[in-house]
Design a protein around this motif. Structure first.
Motif, PDB file in Angstrom:
ATOM      1  N   HIS A 265      30.957  41.957  78.059  1.00  0.00           N
ATOM      2  CA  HIS A 265      30.056  42.215  76.940  1.00  0.00           C
ATOM      3  C   HIS A 265      29.457  40.933  76.361  1.00  0.00           C
ATOM      4  N   ASP A 266      29.822  39.806  76.933  1.00  0.00           N
ATOM      5  CA  ASP A 266      29.312  38.505  76.480  1.00  0.00           C
ATOM      6  C   ASP A 266      29.552  38.306  74.988  1.00  0.00           C
ATOM      7  N   ARG A 267      30.805  38.513  74.572  1.00  0.00           N
ATOM      8  CA  ARG A 267      31.197  38.326  73.176  1.00  0.00           C
ATOM      9  C   ARG A 267      32.353  37.329  73.089  1.00  0.00           C
ATOM     10  N   PRO A 268      32.230  36.285  72.251  1.00  0.00           N
ATOM     11  CA  PRO A 268      33.377  35.398  72.017  1.00  0.00           C
ATOM     12  C   PRO A 268      34.449  36.138  71.225  1.00  0.00           C
ATOM     13  N   MET A 269      35.681  35.653  71.323  1.00  0.00           N
ATOM     14  CA  MET A 269      36.822  36.372  70.768  1.00  0.00           C
ATOM     15  C   MET A 269      37.571  35.558  69.715  1.00  0.00           C
ATOM     16  N   LEU A 270      38.051  36.287  68.723  1.00  0.00           N
ATOM     17  CA  LEU A 270      39.010  35.770  67.743  1.00  0.00           C
ATOM     18  C   LEU A 270      40.269  36.616  67.818  1.00  0.00           C
ATOM     19  N   LEU A 271      41.411  35.979  68.041  1.00  0.00           N
ATOM     20  CA  LEU A 271      42.702  36.641  67.871  1.00  0.00           C
ATOM     21  C   LEU A 271      43.031  36.522  66.387  1.00  0.00           C
ATOM     22  N   GLY A 272      42.670  37.565  65.622  1.00  0.00           N
ATOM     23  CA  GLY A 272      42.643  37.453  64.176  1.00  0.00           C
ATOM     24  C   GLY A 272      43.996  37.489  63.497  1.00  0.00           C
ATOM     25  N   GLU A 273      44.986  38.064  64.164  1.00  0.00           N
ATOM     26  CA  GLU A 273      46.357  38.079  63.648  1.00  0.00           C
ATOM     27  C   GLU A 273      47.326  38.109  64.820  1.00  0.00           C
ATOM     28  N   PHE A 274      48.444  37.420  64.663  1.00  0.00           N
ATOM     29  CA  PHE A 274      49.583  37.510  65.578  1.00  0.00           C
ATOM     30  C   PHE A 274      50.750  36.813  64.909  1.00  0.00           C
ATOM     31  N   GLY A 275      51.940  37.100  65.385  1.00  0.00           N
ATOM     32  CA  GLY A 275      53.130  36.477  64.822  1.00  0.00           C
ATOM     33  C   GLY A 275      54.309  37.410  64.912  1.00  0.00           C
ATOM     34  N   ALA A 276      55.452  36.960  64.439  1.00  0.00           N
ATOM     35  CA  ALA A 276      56.683  37.751  64.467  1.00  0.00           C
ATOM     36  C   ALA A 276      57.376  37.639  63.114  1.00  0.00           C
ATOM     37  N   TYR A 277      57.806  38.780  62.618  1.00  0.00           N
ATOM     38  CA  TYR A 277      58.400  38.876  61.285  1.00  0.00           C
ATOM     39  C   TYR A 277      59.666  38.035  61.172  1.00  0.00           C
ATOM     40  N   ASP A 278      59.979  37.652  59.942  1.00  0.00           N
ATOM     41  CA  ASP A 278      61.030  36.676  59.663  1.00  0.00           C
ATOM     42  C   ASP A 278      62.440  37.110  60.044  1.00  0.00           C
ATOM     43  N   LYS A 279      62.664  38.400  60.277  1.00  0.00           N
ATOM     44  CA  LYS A 279      64.023  38.859  60.599  1.00  0.00           C
ATOM     45  C   LYS A 279      64.413  38.541  62.043  1.00  0.00           C
ATOM     46  N   GLY A 280      63.439  38.212  62.902  1.00  0.00           N
ATOM     47  CA  GLY A 280      63.766  37.841  64.274  1.00  0.00           C
ATOM     48  C   GLY A 280      64.387  36.454  64.339  1.00  0.00           C
ATOM     49  N   ASP A 281      65.069  36.144  65.447  1.00  0.00           N
ATOM     50  CA  ASP A 281      65.662  34.808  65.556  1.00  0.00           C
ATOM     51  C   ASP A 281      64.550  33.782  65.763  1.00  0.00           C
ATOM     52  N   MET A 282      64.738  32.605  65.195  1.00  0.00           N
ATOM     53  CA  MET A 282      63.680  31.605  65.136  1.00  0.00           C
ATOM     54  C   MET A 282      63.246  31.139  66.519  1.00  0.00           C
ATOM     55  N   ALA A 283      64.173  30.988  67.428  1.00  0.00           N
ATOM     56  CA  ALA A 283      63.798  30.514  68.760  1.00  0.00           C
ATOM     57  C   ALA A 283      62.840  31.485  69.438  1.00  0.00           C
ATOM     58  N   SER A 284      63.132  32.765  69.344  1.00  0.00           N
ATOM     59  CA  SER A 284      62.253  33.768  69.944  1.00  0.00           C
ATOM     60  C   SER A 284      60.913  33.817  69.221  1.00  0.00           C
ATOM     61  N   ARG A 285      60.935  33.746  67.901  1.00  0.00           N
ATOM     62  CA  ARG A 285      59.695  33.784  67.136  1.00  0.00           C
ATOM     63  C   ARG A 285      58.794  32.601  67.502  1.00  0.00           C
ATOM     64  N   ALA A 286      59.392  31.416  67.612  1.00  0.00           N
ATOM     65  CA  ALA A 286      58.608  30.235  67.963  1.00  0.00           C
ATOM     66  C   ALA A 286      58.060  30.353  69.381  1.00  0.00           C
ATOM     67  N   ALA A 287      58.879  30.862  70.294  1.00  0.00           N
ATOM     68  CA  ALA A 287      58.424  31.018  71.677  1.00  0.00           C
ATOM     69  C   ALA A 287      57.262  31.995  71.767  1.00  0.00           C
ATOM     70  N   TYR A 288      57.358  33.101  71.052  1.00  0.00           N
ATOM     71  CA  TYR A 288      56.313  34.124  71.054  1.00  0.00           C
ATOM     72  C   TYR A 288      55.024  33.563  70.452  1.00  0.00           C
ATOM     73  N   THR A 289      55.159  32.885  69.328  1.00  0.00           N
ATOM     74  CA  THR A 289      54.008  32.331  68.634  1.00  0.00           C
ATOM     75  C   THR A 289      53.300  31.297  69.487  1.00  0.00           C
ATOM     76  N   ALA A 290      54.063  30.406  70.102  1.00  0.00           N
ATOM     77  CA  ALA A 290      53.467  29.388  70.963  1.00  0.00           C
ATOM     78  C   ALA A 290      52.775  30.020  72.163  1.00  0.00           C
ATOM     79  N   ALA A 291      53.416  31.015  72.764  1.00  0.00           N
ATOM     80  CA  ALA A 291      52.833  31.659  73.939  1.00  0.00           C
ATOM     81  C   ALA A 291      51.505  32.323  73.598  1.00  0.00           C
ATOM     82  N   ALA A 292      51.447  33.050  72.484  1.00  0.00           N
ATOM     83  CA  ALA A 292      50.215  33.725  72.101  1.00  0.00           C
ATOM     84  C   ALA A 292      49.105  32.719  71.794  1.00  0.00           C
TER      85      ALA A 292
END
Length: 333
Positions: A265-292
């Protein structure tokens, strides 16, 4: 009330904008996305909007965000509760918004004005529509002379009764409201069903409007990203981790699907929200956030992390310090 950008001798603002003209100029949406590569959501639930004296977020935090390696802020605006019976925005609220926009621009941050009343609009579209239309008429007029660093987002996460079909119809009606005063300003629009990637193929953007940026939100798998979140009873289980090869491949495949749509469609993209809630373990949250973040960057998208303060936080306002594992996941040293 006349726009702050027209009535102010805005020395600080002009200094911040350097050679950029005060009046809006035309910038291609792809170039806009490049300029706002790394962003963060701010101010959605802050007391600032009701009583600036009780604000958690301070204008100095825009410098903190810039110095922290970010390029943009997505300002979450719950504007409906600041409208009168005629859907006119409260002048005091507008004054606060002017201050927010000016302070962010002074740090050379792209400012996304995101109308965030997704609950109201999903639950009762008939009541929402005149408010949303009135909002964009007023905001469009107020910021028509703002620099191109101000970007509009029509509505966060259309959902429930605001279906794919109805949302597409609204887009076709709302865009002319914006274009009446902002013919070339870049506008962000995402699909229905909470800006879900699986509904991107149902999003119908006007082909002739080439100043649009498409957006999606990404929180999959919800069992991980929303574990223990009190507003989401479907994810009560704690101790869910993330980071296996299969989980990473699922993310890649999901992002590849979005990229295929964007190219088609020839449209640039914004990933407007992503992340993991604070109850998850920090290592997994950081890994998920970095990967996204890295997957988005690899495809040339901009992103905006959810969020600066409140929950999912990247900055601890009480400690006046970055949450280092999340901050480094977003902006590697």
């Amino acid at each position: 009330m006349r726009p702050a950008f027209k009535i102010l001798t805005a020395c600080a603002l002009l200094s911040a904008l350097s050679a950029t003209p005060l009046a809006a100029r035309e910038i291609a949406p792809g170039d806009q996305v490049k300029a706002m590569t790394r962003g963060v959501n701010v101010l959605g639930y802050d007391p600032l909007w009701r009583d600036p004296a009780k604000a958690r977020f301070q204008m100095r935090h825009f410098k903190t965000i810039k110095d922290g390696g970010f390029d943009a802020v997505r300002v979450n605006l719950h504007a409906f509760s600041h409208m009168d019976a005629d859907n006119q925005l409260d002048p005091a609220w507008l004054k606060t918004l002017d201050q927010v926009v000016e302070a962010a621009l002074a740090q050379k941050l792209t400012v996304i004005l995101d109308e965030h009343n997704f609950g109201d609009c999903g639950n009762d579209p008939a009541t929402c529509k005149p408010k949303l239309t009135a909002f964009w008429k007023q905001i469009g007029e107020r910021y028509k002379d703002a620099p191109d660093g101000v970007v509009f987002e029509l509505l966060n996460e259309p959902n429930k009764a605001l279906t794919d079909e109805l949302w597409n119809a609204w887009v076709a009606e709302l865009l002319p409201v914006v274009r009446a005063t902002n013919p070339t300003r870049n506008v962000i629009i995402g699909p229905a069903f909470w800006n879900n990637i699986d509904h991107l193929k149902q999003l119908d953007l006007p082909e002739g409007d080439r100043h649009l940026i498409a957006t999606v939100h990404y929180y999959l798998p919800m069992a991980f990203t929303h574990q223990g979140a009190p507003w989401n009873p479907d994810t009560p289980k704690l101790g869910v981790t993330w980071g296996t090869q299969a989980e990473r491949q699922r993310m890649k495949a999901d992002f590849d699907g979005v990229q295929a749509w964007a190219k088609a469609h020839d449209r640039p993209m914004l990933l407007g929200e992503f992340g993991a809630y604070d109850k998850g373990d920090m290592a997994s949250r950081a890994a998920y956030t970095a990967a996204a973040a890295r997957e988005a960057e690899a495809r040339g998208w901009a992103w905006a992390y959810w969020q600066f303060d409140s929950d999912f936080i990247v900055y601890d306002i009480n400690k006046d310090a970055w949450v280092e594992p999340i901050h480094e996941a977003l902006v590697p040293k």
